[in-house]
Design a protein around this motif. Structure first.
Motif, short mmCIF file in Angstrom:
data_model
loop_
_atom_site.label_atom_id
_atom_site.label_comp_id
_atom_site.label_asym_id
_atom_site.label_seq_id
_atom_site.Cartn_x
_atom_site.Cartn_y
_atom_site.Cartn_z
N ASN A 125 0.09 -1.43 -0.21
CA ASN A 125 0.04 0.16 -0.05
C ASN A 125 0.60 1.81 -0.17
O ASN A 125 0.37 2.00 0.62
CB ASN A 125 -1.03 -0.18 1.29
CG ASN A 125 -2.02 -1.06 1.80
OD1 ASN A 125 -1.62 -2.01 0.77
ND2 ASN A 125 -3.21 -0.39 1.70
N ARG A 128 0.25 3.92 -5.32
CA ARG A 128 -1.51 3.25 -5.71
C ARG A 128 -1.26 3.16 -7.14
O ARG A 128 -0.57 3.60 -8.45
CB ARG A 128 -2.49 4.59 -4.96
CG ARG A 128 -3.54 3.97 -6.81
CD ARG A 128 -4.59 4.62 -5.72
NE ARG A 128 -5.40 4.85 -4.25
CZ ARG A 128 -6.31 3.79 -3.94
NH1 ARG A 128 -6.68 3.13 -4.36
NH2 ARG A 128 -5.69 4.16 -2.37
N HIS A 130 -2.75 2.00 -10.86
CA HIS A 130 -4.57 2.15 -11.73
C HIS A 130 -4.15 1.16 -12.81
O HIS A 130 -3.54 0.38 -13.51
CB HIS A 130 -4.70 3.31 -11.80
CG HIS A 130 -4.60 4.47 -10.67
ND1 HIS A 130 -5.70 5.17 -9.98
CD2 HIS A 130 -3.40 4.90 -10.41
CE1 HIS A 130 -5.16 5.23 -8.95
NE2 HIS A 130 -4.53 5.78 -9.19
N SER A 147 -8.52 3.19 -9.46
CA SER A 147 -8.71 2.24 -8.40
C SER A 147 -8.93 3.37 -6.98
O SER A 147 -7.80 4.52 -6.55
CB SER A 147 -7.28 1.16 -8.36
OG SER A 147 -6.37 2.54 -7.52
N ASP A 149 -9.29 1.31 -4.08
CA ASP A 149 -9.08 0.01 -2.96
C ASP A 149 -8.65 0.08 -2.28
O ASP A 149 -7.23 0.73 -2.19
CB ASP A 149 -9.44 -0.95 -3.62
CG ASP A 149 -8.06 -1.17 -4.22
OD1 ASP A 149 -7.31 -0.89 -5.42
OD2 ASP A 149 -7.01 -1.97 -3.77
N SER A 150 -8.99 -0.01 -0.74
CA SER A 150 -7.99 0.08 0.66
C SER A 150 -7.40 1.34 0.58
O SER A 150 -7.95 2.33 0.05
CB SER A 150 -6.34 -0.78 -0.22
OG SER A 150 -6.00 -1.23 1.34
N LYS A 151 -6.31 2.00 1.20
CA LYS A 151 -5.37 3.41 1.42
C LYS A 151 -4.68 2.88 1.00
O LYS A 151 -3.26 2.46 1.18
CB LYS A 151 -6.21 4.16 3.40
CG LYS A 151 -7.15 4.39 3.64
CD LYS A 151 -7.48 4.92 4.34
CE LYS A 151 -9.03 5.17 5.06
NZ LYS A 151 -8.67 6.07 6.53
#
Length: 248
Positions: A125, A128, A130, A147, A149-151
């Motif tokens: 993480n 990020r 995409h 995207s 999702d999540s951090k």
């Protein structure tokens, strides 16, 4: 082996038409060789599409998770057999496939009381990435889908217009005095005209200052304000010179 980046200041304006969250950002022949890249603004977020081996394309946040540097104008290198982009500010390598930072781990050997190599490890993480597709036919072009999702650590800089200025200009220089050239280049004409940053401290200072101004303002409710919200940090949450994590 490092490769030459695309010409400085490369940017493009994404088409407004979308399909299931996919946005057309460039013509199909916009990238022709390994290491070339384009920088675009999609939904207010600054992202870059990079040509890998063969026809493989990668897409990730343009601005480095670490301190807001112009990550995606850096050299493309192989690290442990995998393609990475190296940030020109602090020379962090980021894997193109998933935005992870590779590092060589060390373990303590109780028998010898020495540190021994534990092989390559990767952070999670961090930067990020995409979805990106190269399409042919009626909808030919390079298409990107963000995207959510999540951090990820890079989220805090993903909408920062001033930090994006260095990416759009192809300027990876790091000047200790913090001087910034004047200009108005940008992603889709959206970057502020006062110039970019030349040191990481300027980016972090803006994050802290923007939160103090936002204290008297209501929380953003529209999706267009989400990008600005993630940049804000409460002054009481800032702990200068205190190690809060030993993550590589």
């Amino acid at each position: 082996m490092a490769l030459e980046p695309a010409p400085a200041g490369t940017s493009t304006t994404p088409d407004q038409a979308s399909n299931g969250g996919w946005i057309r950002v460039a013509d199909a022949d916009a990238l022709k060789r390994k290491g070339e890249r384009i920088h675009v603004r999609v939904g207010g977020r600054y992202v870059s599409v990079i040509q890998g081996n063969g026809s493989i394309l990668y897409c990730m946040d343009s601005i480095c998770y670490h301190t807001g540097g112009p990550l995606t104008i850096g050299d493309i290198e192989e690290v442990n057999g995998e393609l990475c982009v190296r940030c020109p500010w602090h020379h962090y390598d980021i894997r193109l496939a998933d935005g992870a930072k590779p590092y060589q781990a060390m373990n303590f050997d109780p028998a010898t009381k020495k540190l021994v190599a534990a092989g390559w490890k990767y952070t999670k993480n961090t930067q990020r990435t995409h979805s990106v597709e190269l399409r042919h036919g009626l909808d030919a072009g390079i298409w990107v889908r963000l995207s959510a999702d999540s951090k990820f650590e890079s989220d805090q800089f993903a909408y920062n217009e001033n930090a994006a200025q260095n990416v759009s200009k192809g300027d990876g220089s790091f000047r200790p005095d913090g001087s910034s050239p004047q200009g108005s280049a940008g992603f889709s004409g959206s970057v502020a005209s006062q110039g970019g940053y030349k040191r990481s401290g300027e980016v972090m200072a803006e994050l802290r200052a923007s939160k103090s101004v936002a204290q008297a303002q209501p929380s953003p409710s529209s999706s267009s304000a989400v990008g600005k919200a993630v940049q804000r940090m409460h002054p009481q949450e800032w702990r200068p010179f205190q190690i809060v994590s030993k993550k590589q």
